[in-house]
Design an enzyme around this catalytic site. Structure first.
Site, PDB file in Angstrom:
ATOM      1  N   GLU A   1       9.654  -7.099  -4.393  1.00  0.00           N
ATOM      2  CA  GLU A   1       9.716  -8.257  -3.479  1.00  0.00           C
ATOM      3  C   GLU A   1      10.683  -8.003  -2.315  1.00  0.00           C
ATOM      4  O   GLU A   1      11.488  -8.861  -1.933  1.00  0.00           O
ATOM      5  CB  GLU A   1      10.003  -9.547  -4.245  1.00  0.00           C
TER       6      GLU A   1
ATOM      7  N   GLU B   1       0.859  -1.198   0.000  1.00  0.00           N
ATOM      8  CA  GLU B   1       0.000   0.000   0.000  1.00  0.00           C
ATOM      9  C   GLU B   1       0.887   1.237   0.000  1.00  0.00           C
ATOM     10  O   GLU B   1       2.081   1.143   0.294  1.00  0.00           O
ATOM     11  CB  GLU B   1      -0.901  -0.011   1.256  1.00  0.00           C
TER      12      GLU B   1
ATOM     13  N   GLY C   1      30.104   1.180 -25.056  1.00  0.00           N
ATOM     14  CA  GLY C   1      30.365   2.603 -25.275  1.00  0.00           C
ATOM     15  C   GLY C   1      29.092   3.346 -25.652  1.00  0.00           C
ATOM     16  O   GLY C   1      28.002   3.019 -25.164  1.00  0.00           O
TER      17      GLY C   1
ATOM     18  N   ASP D   1       9.358 -15.635   0.641  1.00  0.00           N
ATOM     19  CA  ASP D   1      10.603 -16.436   0.681  1.00  0.00           C
ATOM     20  C   ASP D   1      10.818 -17.079  -0.688  1.00  0.00           C
ATOM     21  O   ASP D   1      11.894 -16.995  -1.278  1.00  0.00           O
ATOM     22  CB  ASP D   1      10.513 -17.540   1.747  1.00  0.00           C
TER      23      ASP D   1
ATOM     24  N   ARG E   1      11.458 -14.519  -3.470  1.00  0.00           N
ATOM     25  CA  ARG E   1      12.794 -13.906  -3.481  1.00  0.00           C
ATOM     26  C   ARG E   1      13.817 -14.821  -4.171  1.00  0.00           C
ATOM     27  O   ARG E   1      14.762 -14.327  -4.801  1.00  0.00           O
ATOM     28  CB  ARG E   1      13.198 -13.521  -2.055  1.00  0.00           C
TER      29      ARG E   1
HETATM   30  N1  CAA Z   1       8.361 -17.028   7.295  1.00  0.00           N
HETATM   31  C1  CAA Z   1       7.515 -17.295   8.317  1.00  0.00           C
HETATM   32  N2  CAA Z   1       7.186 -16.379   9.253  1.00  0.00           N
HETATM   33  C2  CAA Z   1       7.723 -15.161   9.153  1.00  0.00           C
HETATM   34  C3  CAA Z   1       8.613 -14.813   8.117  1.00  0.00           C
HETATM   35  C4  CAA Z   1       8.932 -15.813   7.153  1.00  0.00           C
HETATM   36  N3  CAA Z   1       9.762 -15.553   6.149  1.00  0.00           N
HETATM   37  N4  CAA Z   1       8.987 -13.531   8.265  1.00  0.00           N
HETATM   38  C5  CAA Z   1       8.357 -13.064   9.357  1.00  0.00           C
HETATM   39  N5  CAA Z   1       7.593 -14.060   9.904  1.00  0.00           N
HETATM   40  C6  CAA Z   1       6.782 -13.987  11.102  1.00  0.00           C
HETATM   41  C7  CAA Z   1       7.662 -13.674  12.306  1.00  0.00           C
HETATM   42  O1  CAA Z   1       8.218 -14.851  12.855  1.00  0.00           O
HETATM   43  C8  CAA Z   1       6.720 -12.990  13.247  1.00  0.00           C
HETATM   44  O2  CAA Z   1       5.933 -13.943  13.888  1.00  0.00           O
HETATM   45  P1  CAA Z   1       5.894 -13.981  15.518  1.00  0.00           P
HETATM   46  O3  CAA Z   1       5.405 -12.607  15.908  1.00  0.00           O
HETATM   47  O4  CAA Z   1       4.911 -15.078  15.811  1.00  0.00           O
HETATM   48  O5  CAA Z   1       7.280 -14.238  15.956  1.00  0.00           O
HETATM   49  C9  CAA Z   1       5.779 -12.230  12.305  1.00  0.00           C
HETATM   50  O6  CAA Z   1       5.888 -12.879  11.010  1.00  0.00           O
HETATM   51  C10 CAA Z   1       6.154 -10.766  12.160  1.00  0.00           C
HETATM   52  O7  CAA Z   1       7.490 -10.706  11.728  1.00  0.00           O
HETATM   53  P2  CAA Z   1       8.411  -9.447  11.978  1.00  0.00           P
HETATM   54  O8  CAA Z   1       8.296  -9.042  13.413  1.00  0.00           O
HETATM   55  O9  CAA Z   1       9.763  -9.739  11.443  1.00  0.00           O
HETATM   56  O10 CAA Z   1       7.652  -8.336  11.095  1.00  0.00           O
HETATM   57  P3  CAA Z   1       8.037  -6.870  10.708  1.00  0.00           P
HETATM   58  O11 CAA Z   1       6.815  -6.042  10.754  1.00  0.00           O
HETATM   59  O12 CAA Z   1       9.223  -6.437  11.511  1.00  0.00           O
HETATM   60  O13 CAA Z   1       8.420  -6.965   9.141  1.00  0.00           O
HETATM   61  C11 CAA Z   1       9.744  -7.382   7.178  1.00  0.00           C
HETATM   62  C12 CAA Z   1       9.367  -7.750   8.637  1.00  0.00           C
HETATM   63  C13 CAA Z   1      10.705  -8.476   6.780  1.00  0.00           C
HETATM   64  C14 CAA Z   1      10.423  -6.045   7.075  1.00  0.00           C
HETATM   65  C15 CAA Z   1       8.489  -7.418   6.266  1.00  0.00           C
HETATM   66  O14 CAA Z   1       7.619  -6.356   6.548  1.00  0.00           O
HETATM   67  C16 CAA Z   1       8.872  -7.374   4.798  1.00  0.00           C
HETATM   68  O15 CAA Z   1       9.232  -8.396   4.231  1.00  0.00           O
HETATM   69  N6  CAA Z   1       8.762  -6.199   4.144  1.00  0.00           N
HETATM   70  C17 CAA Z   1       8.939  -6.091   2.711  1.00  0.00           C
HETATM   71  C18 CAA Z   1       7.651  -6.404   2.014  1.00  0.00           C
HETATM   72  C19 CAA Z   1       7.831  -6.891   0.603  1.00  0.00           C
HETATM   73  O16 CAA Z   1       8.704  -7.668   0.297  1.00  0.00           O
HETATM   74  N7  CAA Z   1       6.932  -6.455  -0.278  1.00  0.00           N
HETATM   75  C20 CAA Z   1       6.925  -6.879  -1.624  1.00  0.00           C
HETATM   76  C21 CAA Z   1       5.532  -7.104  -2.088  1.00  0.00           C
HETATM   77  S1  CAA Z   1       5.341  -7.974  -3.618  1.00  0.00           S
HETATM   78  C22 CAA Z   1       6.064  -7.020  -4.820  1.00  0.00           C
HETATM   79  O17 CAA Z   1       7.109  -6.537  -4.652  1.00  0.00           O
HETATM   80  C23 CAA Z   1       5.430  -6.720  -6.109  1.00  0.00           C
HETATM   81  C24 CAA Z   1       5.036  -7.878  -6.923  1.00  0.00           C
HETATM   82  O18 CAA Z   1       3.856  -8.078  -7.117  1.00  0.00           O
HETATM   83  C25 CAA Z   1       6.080  -8.663  -7.615  1.00  0.00           C
END
Ligand code: CAA
Length: 380
Positions: A363, A127, A339, A240, A243
């Site tokens: 992503e 968003e 070039g 995951d 990526r």
């Molecule tokens: N697998 C499983 N669980 C996961 C996880 C994963 N990879 N990553 C986080 N979690 C879980 C955590 O364990 C946590 O759970 P608990 O509270 O039970 O421990 C919960 O999710 C929250 O995790 P965080 O506290 O780490 O969350 P955060 O708010 O700090 O955010 C972040 C983490 C990694 C920064 C995340 O917000 C992020 O990935 N941001 C980027 C978003 C993104 O990639 N957007 C792209 C969208 S798609 C696109 O680009 C366009 C397209 O269409 C191609």
């Protein structure tokens, strides 16, 4: 022993994708860059050739491939044109939350017809105020009787204009943070769902990216994936896999740029010699080759962990930022090798350099992916 050789089955998949890409994608790549359009006919052909829905289970009409096998295909398709390959490949990310969080009944209901028909889907997380900080999304969902009602606006959604269904993330209670986020399957036909601004981008010109507007969109209860509050985890698990896929997109782009630059450096003569024999460019080419090979191995490694059923969040993030930084560097160097010609639109390297920039952003920006990898290191 660590064996990097491909099995006969893997070689066949790679050849299928390479032949398809050279015949159907590469010849029109520059045209689709100049005049952005929906590559509907190419998507149809890719679907018929078995080059879509790569990691979706066979049981639900997908190809049922592991991430390493899918990576072989992605590299070939992306080397031809990342924008067209992205429109063919978007279903894997879009359907990820259904594969990860859906019940058998939901998978049968949503994935099977999509996969069989060759239609496409979109992943609706981002968003305006929730990009890197995806957990702060504002799209609201309320339960009203036997259905949920969604209100909000998504942006930068790949394939939004053409998707038959969307996986949409919304919060049922913002005070709960990521634990309030729920995931839904939303049909394109839903009243109240509309498409907003279509982005006019620097590169990947035929990759459709647009807003999705949700105004009182009613969604049946049975379209909720998993439990309320589980949506964020499904998004992260889908990313995951996404990526690793983007890492391989970086490899495909970088390889294409390197091969074009090498061929040019062998044939372009200055000072009476091919320019690739001058040490300045010769070392540059050596660095480009090493970067492509190392990026590929990092992505394959992350994919192999996934294929063994192991957690691969850190390795996927590492592969993503490393391989896409490689893509940016190698495509930029490929322009340099050419070039002045490389800076013109007559040469493919100019397109590849513009295309590469987006791989460092979507992503998860490469800064966010370093945060994911660095965070895992500190926790481990
Ligand atoms: N697998 C499983 N669980 C996961 C996880 C994963 N990879 N990553 C986080 N979690 C879980 C955590 O364990 C946590 O759970 P608990 O509270 O039970 O421990 C919960 O999710 C929250 O995790 P965080 O506290 O780490 O969350 P955060 O708010 O700090 O955010 C972040 C983490 C990694 C920064 C995340 O917000 C992020 O990935 N941001 C980027 C978003 C993104 O990639 N957007 C792209 C969208 S798609 C696109 O680009 C366009 C397209 O269409 C191609």
């Amino acid at each position: 022993m660590i064996d990097f050789s491909l099995s006969d089955e893997q070689k066949a998949l790679q050849k299928l994708a390479r032949d398809f890409s050279r015949k159907e994608i590469a010849p029109v790549a520059l045209q689709y860059d100049k005049e952005p359009a929906f590559p509907g006919e190419i998507i149809k052909k890719a679907h018929a050739a078995g080059l879509m829905n790569l990691t979706c289970p066979k049981e639900y009409g997908g190809q049922g491939l592991g991430l390493v096998n899918a990576a072989l295909i992605t590299e070939e398709m992306t080397a031809a044109c990342i924008a067209i390959a992205g429109m063919i490949g978007i279903n894997s990310l879009a359907c990820g939350p259904i594969v990860v969080g859906g019940s058998h009944e939901q998978k049968k209901k949503f994935l099977t017809p999509l996969n069989q028909s060759g239609k496409t889907a979109s992943f609706g997380l981002t968003e305006r105020e929730a990009g890197s900080d995806a957990g702060s999304l504002k799209t609201r969902v309320k339960l009203e009787g036997d259905h949920y009602v969604l209100n909000g606006q998504k942006c930068f959604i790949t394939n939004a204009s053409y998707a038959a269904l969307y996986t949409i993330f919304a919060t049922i209670d913002p005070s709960k943070g990521t634990k309030g986020i729920c995931a839904f399957v939303v049909s394109r036909e839903s009243p109240g769902l509309s498409i907003g601004k279509v982005e006019d981008k620097m590169g990947q010109r035929s990759l459709n990216v647009a807003e999705v507007i949700l105004e009182n969109v009613a969604v049946p209860r049975e379209n909720r994936l998993g439990n309320e509050g589980e949506g964020f985890k499904f998004a992260m698990e889908s990313l995951d896999e996404g990526r690793v896929n983007i890492a391989m997109c970086g490899v495909g782009l970088a390889r294409a740029a390197f091969e074009i630059a090498l061929a040019y450096a062998k044939t372009r003569v200055q000072f009476g010699k091919p320019i690739g024999t001058f040490q300045a460019l010769n070392f540059m080419l050596a660095d480009m080759a090493a970067a492509v090979d190392s990026a590929r191995l990092l992505a394959w490694y992350a994919g192999s962990l996934a294929d063994q059923g192991k957690r691969y969040t850190r390795e996927a993030a590492q592969a993503k930022f490393y391989a896409t930084d490689v893509a940016m560097r190698v495509t930029t160097d490929a322009v340099q090798v050419h070039g002045g010609y490389g800076y013109t639109k007559d040469y493919m390297v100019e397109k590849l350099m513009r295309d590469a920039k987006l791989t460092q952003i979507y992503e998860g920006t490469n800064q966010v992916n370093r945060m994911v990898a660095g965070g895992a290191l500190m926790r481990g």
